[in-house]
Design a protein around this motif. Structure first.
Motif, PDB file in Angstrom:
ATOM      1  N   GLU A 380     -22.839 -33.785  20.096  1.00 54.89           N
ATOM      2  CA  GLU A 380     -23.512 -32.553  19.700  1.00 54.89           C
ATOM      3  C   GLU A 380     -22.548 -31.528  19.143  1.00 54.89           C
ATOM      4  O   GLU A 380     -22.941 -30.563  18.503  1.00 54.89           O
ATOM      5  N   GLU A 381     -21.239 -31.720  19.370  1.00 51.64           N
ATOM      6  CA  GLU A 381     -20.257 -30.784  18.841  1.00 51.64           C
ATOM      7  C   GLU A 381     -19.992 -31.034  17.358  1.00 51.64           C
ATOM      8  O   GLU A 381     -19.242 -30.284  16.730  1.00 51.64           O
ATOM      9  N   THR A 382     -20.563 -32.099  16.801  1.00 47.95           N
ATOM     10  CA  THR A 382     -20.232 -32.474  15.427  1.00 47.95           C
ATOM     11  C   THR A 382     -21.384 -32.238  14.465  1.00 47.95           C
ATOM     12  O   THR A 382     -21.366 -32.765  13.367  1.00 47.95           O
ATOM     13  N   LEU A 662     -14.177 -28.059  16.772  1.00 41.38           N
ATOM     14  CA  LEU A 662     -14.445 -27.657  18.149  1.00 41.38           C
ATOM     15  C   LEU A 662     -13.508 -26.531  18.584  1.00 41.38           C
ATOM     16  O   LEU A 662     -13.907 -25.592  19.259  1.00 41.38           O
ATOM     17  N   MET A 663     -12.223 -26.632  18.180  1.00 38.11           N
ATOM     18  CA  MET A 663     -11.278 -25.563  18.489  1.00 38.11           C
ATOM     19  C   MET A 663     -11.716 -24.254  17.847  1.00 38.11           C
ATOM     20  O   MET A 663     -11.626 -23.177  18.444  1.00 38.11           O
ATOM     21  N   GLU A 664     -12.242 -24.350  16.602  1.00 39.22           N
ATOM     22  CA  GLU A 664     -12.708 -23.145  15.919  1.00 39.22           C
ATOM     23  C   GLU A 664     -13.935 -22.557  16.624  1.00 39.22           C
ATOM     24  O   GLU A 664     -14.029 -21.357  16.831  1.00 39.22           O
ATOM     25  N   ARG A 665     -14.878 -23.420  17.035  1.00 44.53           N
ATOM     26  CA  ARG A 665     -16.100 -22.938  17.701  1.00 44.53           C
ATOM     27  C   ARG A 665     -15.801 -22.271  19.033  1.00 44.53           C
ATOM     28  O   ARG A 665     -16.485 -21.361  19.454  1.00 44.53           O
ATOM     29  N   ALA A 666     -14.777 -22.745  19.714  1.00 42.88           N
ATOM     30  CA  ALA A 666     -14.443 -22.192  21.021  1.00 42.88           C
ATOM     31  C   ALA A 666     -14.027 -20.729  20.917  1.00 42.88           C
ATOM     32  O   ALA A 666     -14.053 -20.000  21.909  1.00 42.88           O
ATOM     33  N   GLN A 667     -13.628 -20.270  19.711  1.00 43.86           N
ATOM     34  CA  GLN A 667     -13.202 -18.886  19.538  1.00 43.86           C
ATOM     35  C   GLN A 667     -14.327 -17.980  19.080  1.00 43.86           C
ATOM     36  O   GLN A 667     -14.145 -16.774  18.988  1.00 43.86           O
ATOM     37  N   LEU A 668     -15.523 -18.526  18.786  1.00 45.50           N
ATOM     38  CA  LEU A 668     -16.597 -17.731  18.210  1.00 45.50           C
ATOM     39  C   LEU A 668     -17.659 -17.388  19.234  1.00 45.50           C
ATOM     40  O   LEU A 668     -17.971 -18.180  20.119  1.00 45.50           O
ATOM     41  N   ASP A 669     -18.215 -16.210  19.106  1.00 42.47           N
ATOM     42  CA  ASP A 669     -19.362 -15.793  19.905  1.00 42.47           C
ATOM     43  C   ASP A 669     -20.583 -16.559  19.423  1.00 42.47           C
ATOM     44  O   ASP A 669     -20.873 -16.585  18.214  1.00 42.47           O
ATOM     45  N   LEU A 671     -23.774 -16.107  19.549  1.00 38.46           N
ATOM     46  CA  LEU A 671     -24.916 -15.393  18.956  1.00 38.46           C
ATOM     47  C   LEU A 671     -24.586 -14.835  17.580  1.00 38.46           C
ATOM     48  O   LEU A 671     -25.352 -14.990  16.637  1.00 38.46           O
ATOM     49  N   THR A 672     -23.421 -14.191  17.449  1.00 34.47           N
ATOM     50  CA  THR A 672     -23.110 -13.455  16.218  1.00 34.47           C
ATOM     51  C   THR A 672     -22.138 -14.185  15.304  1.00 34.47           C
ATOM     52  O   THR A 672     -21.918 -13.767  14.178  1.00 34.47           O
ATOM     53  N   HIS A 673     -21.497 -15.262  15.786  1.00 38.13           N
ATOM     54  CA  HIS A 673     -20.560 -16.053  14.996  1.00 38.13           C
ATOM     55  C   HIS A 673     -19.334 -15.247  14.552  1.00 38.13           C
ATOM     56  O   HIS A 673     -18.753 -15.531  13.503  1.00 38.13           O
ATOM     57  N   VAL A 674     -18.969 -14.238  15.307  1.00 32.72           N
ATOM     58  CA  VAL A 674     -17.683 -13.572  15.136  1.00 32.72           C
ATOM     59  C   VAL A 674     -16.826 -13.906  16.346  1.00 32.72           C
ATOM     60  O   VAL A 674     -17.289 -14.530  17.301  1.00 32.72           O
ATOM     61  N   PHE A 675     -15.550 -13.502  16.350  1.00 38.17           N
ATOM     62  CA  PHE A 675     -14.658 -13.853  17.444  1.00 38.17           C
ATOM     63  C   PHE A 675     -15.198 -13.343  18.777  1.00 38.17           C
ATOM     64  O   PHE A 675     -15.749 -12.223  18.860  1.00 38.17           O
ATOM     65  N   ASN A 676     -15.025 -14.172  19.853  1.00 40.04           N
ATOM     66  CA  ASN A 676     -15.391 -13.715  21.183  1.00 40.04           C
ATOM     67  C   ASN A 676     -14.266 -12.855  21.766  1.00 40.04           C
ATOM     68  O   ASN A 676     -13.252 -12.604  21.131  1.00 40.04           O
ATOM     69  N   SER A 677     -14.466 -12.390  23.005  1.00 45.50           N
ATOM     70  CA  SER A 677     -13.539 -11.441  23.606  1.00 45.50           C
ATOM     71  C   SER A 677     -12.124 -11.984  23.684  1.00 45.50           C
ATOM     72  O   SER A 677     -11.159 -11.324  23.296  1.00 45.50           O
ATOM     73  N   ALA A 679     -10.708 -14.462  22.020  1.00 48.34           N
ATOM     74  CA  ALA A 679     -10.125 -14.677  20.697  1.00 48.34           C
ATOM     75  C   ALA A 679      -9.721 -13.348  20.056  1.00 48.34           C
ATOM     76  O   ALA A 679      -8.697 -13.256  19.374  1.00 48.34           O
ATOM     77  N   CYS A 680     -10.532 -12.283  20.278  1.00 45.96           N
ATOM     78  CA  CYS A 680     -10.188 -10.954  19.747  1.00 45.96           C
ATOM     79  C   CYS A 680      -8.816 -10.526  20.250  1.00 45.96           C
ATOM     80  O   CYS A 680      -7.940 -10.133  19.479  1.00 45.96           O
ATOM     81  N   GLN A 681      -8.647 -10.587  21.579  1.00 49.20           N
ATOM     82  CA  GLN A 681      -7.376 -10.157  22.162  1.00 49.20           C
ATOM     83  C   GLN A 681      -6.211 -10.989  21.625  1.00 49.20           C
ATOM     84  O   GLN A 681      -5.154 -10.453  21.278  1.00 49.20           O
ATOM     85  N   THR A 682      -6.400 -12.288  21.559  1.00 51.84           N
ATOM     86  CA  THR A 682      -5.325 -13.177  21.105  1.00 51.84           C
ATOM     87  C   THR A 682      -4.898 -12.840  19.679  1.00 51.84           C
ATOM     88  O   THR A 682      -3.697 -12.684  19.384  1.00 51.84           O
ATOM     89  N   HIS A 683      -5.879 -12.691  18.767  1.00 51.71           N
ATOM     90  CA  HIS A 683      -5.556 -12.441  17.367  1.00 51.71           C
ATOM     91  C   HIS A 683      -4.983 -11.043  17.152  1.00 51.71           C
ATOM     92  O   HIS A 683      -4.069 -10.861  16.340  1.00 51.71           O
TER      93      HIS A 683
END
Length: 829
Positions: A380-382, A662-669, A671-677, A679-683
């Protein structure tokens, strides 16, 4: 004094609780809250097995999940008034610690400490017996008189004043019929001496329903004045957590304990007259949407959950239905528009679809979770970029992860996934179960989804007779759980006829294993027989034939490398046929180009490594392109020397790509498809670490103004839509290398690594607020945002920068919202 207290309570019972201070002083374990428990139906009650139940009881148990409290429930014998009086006195003296269902007044506020947050709302209501067929209709445009049964003791009280205000607003003249008890009030309505009784929404009356609601009031937990500050602090925090994590929790409790439905169908005179003159109603039923609705090939009749429920409704109401077979949803809606049918069976409960197709919807009669259906072995991740099978009439027109392929029917979508024409589809649990029960679909797997469940209803062709819609809704609401579940089970659990093919499809792994074992046994016997009969000169030919037969059993690339001859055979199944092509490579021949030599060396380095197991290699292949290969290697020895290297080769380009996705999806929120919390801090931290002296950046924090009101007014789906719109606005307003994210809730974050000057930041924030005002909201509403910004410089840390922007955001909100503020940061020495 205690009588005055009772007058301030809800008409429903009160729940009280206590706090065991000695246990709290000894440590945090075994903390016991002493709770008053006056028995009242629906609020603080007991179930049929003698267990505690009720609205306040369940809410307290949910609070305990956050606080770790245990409860000691305290009851006082006697009448309700006596029990409440005694419990209020015990609360004031500190003998119990907590009491629920309290309205706030200044007088009570001086006597007790209130929780900061309410845990429910009570309304004053006008009620009638559920089986009363004479409707009380409130029409604010028509003068009318309503006889209201009220308690004798409540003359001139709060509830009566609230009723009079409501009546004045709706041109109603109330006539009071006084009775001593709630039972006598209900009886007055039943016998016709009153039209409705005055009550509160939390005072449960069996077999009654509300025809008017007004004067909503929050109710709270209270405790002994000045005694339990620590307890109330934990209580406030727990209530806040419950409301934030599950905003519908209190609504579900109310529906569970205070919503009554009738078991018997009661029709008005107008509804009965409609049934007598209606004749047979034509109902469009799809022929290929099992188990919901389909044409039974054995009997030639329309069948399924929708059709069987119509038969139950016919038995209950006397309505007659003529089932009309329809091949596709598009044909169903076309027939409805042309007047060829009166009802459409099994349409999605969707307001936009109903409006578009000119249908009035009944109440949903079935609800089912959505499942993602794909081939076994897929992940389902693909699904990103893969083929999504949807029907041409699917009401969903939003963004999809996959590439949409349209089919006429849901069954066609499922068959497309099974055959490989599509990669996945979404189906409800009932259809999924029906198809999975069939052997040819056993290799499909199901993944539960978190989307809103699929709900089905009957569509009545407009203009819909009001009586018909009312009859259908009443019949649906009186269908018991057992009746509905019986219909579902009957249509979902289909028995399959026995056949050898069915056995193979039902047990594919065991069947293939058995065939392989038998085949290998046959091959072994043949080889043994041939070995005895042929001469030594033919052994090489036999060995080659054996390889062909073994490789034919599998549809993969296998290789056999000979250390002695420096040659390799590779089976190539891609050309089909009963036996694979066997490709031969002679590595003793010098390669023609340096590029070919490098490619050969990389591959042979793995094959000759003698490191048995799985290896992954990125190399150029014979098609002239580079691929990721997975090589499973096994070395065969002759004594201590290697004789052969055997193995299997798989091209794993898609798998490696999926890992990256999958690595990219793990960083996204989600619902909104922007960076999650995280990922925000890391970047942002990484960007700050790269800043040079003299460079300037900026961090923006954005909040949607009054977001809770948007959820409460328009619903959480509209709230999610607002979040998605703001995310889209931010993505379109900033550069590709700017960092856009959602730390949580309705807060968004934008970090600009490079800006020209402070004036640029001011203009950017102003433009952002202006563009947000143009975003549409339901019912003519609008979205506004508040923005807090802070300039960044080399050497800044994330926490300090975030705090500065957050303080600026607070200033913007304090100044009235729908604006921005930029933090004034001191330059470092």
């Amino acid at each position: 004094m205690l009588k005055k207290w009772i007058g301030l309570l809800l008409a429903a019972a009160l729940l009280a609780g206590g706090w065991s201070l000695p246990a709290a002083a000894a440590g945090q374990e075994d903390r016991v809250v002493r709770v008053a428990y006056p028995v009242q139906a629906g609020l603080t009650d007991f179930d049929e097995f003698g267990n505690y139940s009720g609205y306040t009881y369940e809410y307290l148990e949910e609070i305990a999940q956050y606080t770790g409290w245990d409860y000691e429930f305290v009851q006082v014998p006697g009448t309700m008034d006596d029990s409440l009086s005694a419990l209020m006195g015990m609360l004031q003296e500190g003998e119990i610690d907590l009491m629920g269902a309290m309205l706030y007044t200044e007088q009570m506020g001086e006597m007790f400490d209130y929780a900061s947050h309410n845990y429910g709302v009570v309304e004053t209501v006008l009620q009638v017996p559920y089986d009363d067929v004479q409707e009380v209709v409130i029409n604010s445009q028509v003068q009318q008189t309503i006889r209201v049964a009220v308690a004798e003791a409540s003359q001139g009280g709060r509830m009566q004043r609230e009723l009079e205000d409501y009546c004045a607003m709706n041109l109603i003249t109330p006539v009071y019929v006084y009775r001593d008890t709630i039972e006598e009030q209900l009886e007055a309505v039943r016998e016709g001496s009153a039209d409705a009784l005055l009550n509160t929404s939390l005072n449960y009356v069996e077999g009654s329903r509300a025809v008017a609601r007004f004067a909503p009031k929050p109710f709270y937990f209270i405790t002994t004045k000045g005694k339990n500050a620590e307890m109330m602090e934990e209580l406030n925090s727990a209530i806040m957590s419950i409301e934030q994590t599950d905003p519908t929790f209190s609504n579900r409790l109310y529906e569970k304990y205070f919503t009554t439905t009738g078991e018997d169908l009661r029709l008005t005179d107008a509804e009965a007259a409609y049934i007598d003159g209606a004749g047979a109603l034509r109902v469009g039923v799809l022929t290929e949407q099992p188990p919901l609705q389909y044409l039974d090939e054995r009997t030639g009749e329309l069948d399924g959950i929708s059709a069987d429920l119509l038969r139950l409704i016919s038995d209950k109401t006397g309505l007659a239905f003529e089932l009309v077979p329809v091949d596709s949803p598009e044909e169903l809606y076309s027939l409805a528009e042309q007047g060829g049918i009166d009802l459409a069976a099994g349409i999605p409960y969707d307001y936009d679809l109903a409006r578009e197709r000119h249908l009035s919807m009944t109440r949903p009669y079935i609800s089912s979770q959505y499942l993602l259906m794909m081939k076994e072995g897929s992940s389902e991740e693909t699904i990103k970029g893969k083929r999504l099978a949807l029907t041409t009439t699917s009401p969903y027109r939003g963004e999809t992860v996959g590439q949409v392929v349209r089919y006429a029917k849901v069954a066609d979508c499922i068959r497309a996934v099974e055959s490989g024409e599509a990669d996945y589809t979404y189906v409800d649990a009932y259809m999924a179960q029906y198809f999975i029960n069939q052997p040819q679909f056993r290799d499909l797997k199901l993944i539960p989804q978190t989307y809103e469940p699929r709900r089905l209803c009957y569509g009545v062709v407009k203009p819909a007779p009001q009586e018909l819609l009312s009859i259908l809704n009443k019949a649906i609401m009186t269908l018991s759980t057992a009746e509905i579940q019986g219909v579902i089970n009957q249509n979902t659990l289909q028995k399959q006829p026995f056949s050898f093919r069915a056995v193979l499809m039902a047990n594919p792994v065991e069947s293939v294993a058995a065939i392989v074992v038998v085949s290998l046994a046959v091959i072994a016997v043949l080889l043994l027989s041939l070995r005895r009969r042929v001469r030594a000169s033919r052994e090489a030919a036999l060995e080659l034939k054996k390889h062909f037969r073994v490789y034919a059993l599998v549809n993969e690339y296998f290789f056999e490398y000979s250390y002695r001859n420096n040659t390799m055979f590779v089976s190539d199944p891609s050309k089909g046929g009963s036996e694979p092509d066997l490709l031969r490579y002679d590595y003793s021949v010098r390669p023609e180009t340096e590029r070919e030599a490098q490619r050969r060396e990389a591959f042979l380095k793995v094959v000759r490594s003698r490191e048995d197991g799985v290896h992954e290699l990125y190399t150029e292949c014979i098609d002239g392109m580079s691929h990721w290969l997975r090589i499973a290697l096994e070395t065969v020895y002759d004594g201590d020397e290697p004789a052969y290297a055997l193995g299997r080769i798989n091209v794993i380009d898609e798998e490696r790509q999926e890992k990256d996705q999958l690595m990219e999806r793990a960083q996204l929120d989600s619902l909104t498809h922007v960076f999650n919390s995280e990922a925000c801090q890391t970047h942002v931290r990484a960007s700050l670490s790269r800043m040079r002296e003299g460079e300037r950046g900026a961090l923006l924090l954005i909040d949607i103004d009054y977001f809770k009101q948007i959820n409460d007014t328009y619903g959480h789906m509209q709230g999610d839509e607002a979040l998605g719109q703001i995310a889209g606005l931010l993505r379109s307003s900033f550069r590709a290398d700017d960092i856009v994210g959602r730390p949580g809730g309705d807060e968004f974050l934008v970090y600009l690594p490079r800006i020209k000057n402070r004036e640029f930041l001011f203009n950017k924030c102003a433009a952002l607020c202006s563009r947000a005002r143009d975003l549409p909201l339901a019912e003519g509403g609008r979205i506004t945002i508040s923005v807090g910004a802070a300039l960044s410089r080399a050497g800044d840390n994330y926490a300090a920068l975030y705090q500065a922007a957050d303080e600026a955001l607070y200033d913007a909100k304090k100044a009235g919202r729908d604006q921005f503020a930029v933090a004034e940061r001191k330059e470092r020495a």
